[in-house]
Write a protein that holds these residues in place. Sequence first.
Motif: not given
Length: 410
Positions: A211-219
């Motif tokens: 999962e993407l939890r910290n970078y990308g769209a989570k920022g």
Amino acid sequence: MSDERRKFALVGTGNRGTTMWGQNLLEGWRDKVDLVAICDTNPLRAERARAMIGSNVPIYTDIATTLREARPELVIVCTRDSNHDDIIVAALDAGCDVITEKPMTTSVDKIRRIREAEKRSGKRVDVSFNYRFAPTAYKLKQLLKSGAIGELTSIDFHWYLDTNHGADYFRRWHAYVENSGSLFVHKATHHFDLLNWYTEADPETVAAFGELRNYGAKGPFRGVRCKGCEFASRCDFYLDLDADAFLNALYEDPSELDGYVRDACVYRADIDIPDTMTANIRYTNGVVCSYSLNTYMPIEGHHIAFNGTRGRLEMRQFEKQPWERPDHDEILLVKSFAGGVERIKVPHAAGGHFGGDDIMRNMIFRGAEDVLGQRAGSRAGAMSVMTGLAALKSARSGEMVRVAELGDIG
């Protein structure tokens, strides 16, 4: 200089190409190799790299011209992962041996292309799995082969990338599956290769989450790049290229030619690789492994433990952390029913990857004896990529994936 030096072309002049396979290689192995060409699609970056390497060899912008005019015997590939196959195949078909940075490539079809070209050319592909050559990895392999813990049954393996190293993958081309195959392929290829080597077996089945939890769209905010960003003063991941002369020279002015910037925003909304990954892997010999990779930790390094029918091996390797780092690794050998623990200290060696870089280059270029099968060819490169592809497919589908069903690697 003797005539035994191998003429080589360096293809790709990013950080790794310029240092590990450029400047460092010539400094330590000049009696064995002779750089005859540098190839990069960005000629200004190639010029900067050539100056750093301390060479005056010709610069080319395509592999076909490089091979035709420079006529190397060996090609070292340090480009982005997704185009390794084109360069490797062209080099093999031109009669060159190849050393490629890991991962060898990014898809089953590309693996097959490389393997078929290697077979028809009769030349050799080496994959730069330098972690196999680190002194501690060597010692762990020795202990496993000696039967120190009986029959190996399971492995716990957890890798930690800190907020500097981990974030870097999200600033660069690696942040897109199209380029890198995700970190399940790009970064974990090191780790999956170690597992394949330690177990002496092929991965059979993989069940993974990513999962993407910290970078990308989570920022919390996003821009295009760090330079000139309105959020620079409050972004934890701000990178000041002007403060790093090496990166600035290699990437900033050259970016005007191809648009590739070294300080792209880690919060770009189109980033499509996971930053938090786990995988359970079953091997053909019955060994099972629990693996994880995290990319935004306050520490750097890894923890590995081998469980066997007669005991356990455990090791925590420190690379960066907010406390003093020891000058050695410590392997704990605990034997069932014996009581106590044997603490095996392995001193760190000089050079990158705890000495692994130098030891690997000595084996490739000086013919050092390969007692434990550390030198990795195209099949090893293929199997680590296949593990990563299976993990990515499992994470996306929510289903367990049989590696063999991904396709024939040739």
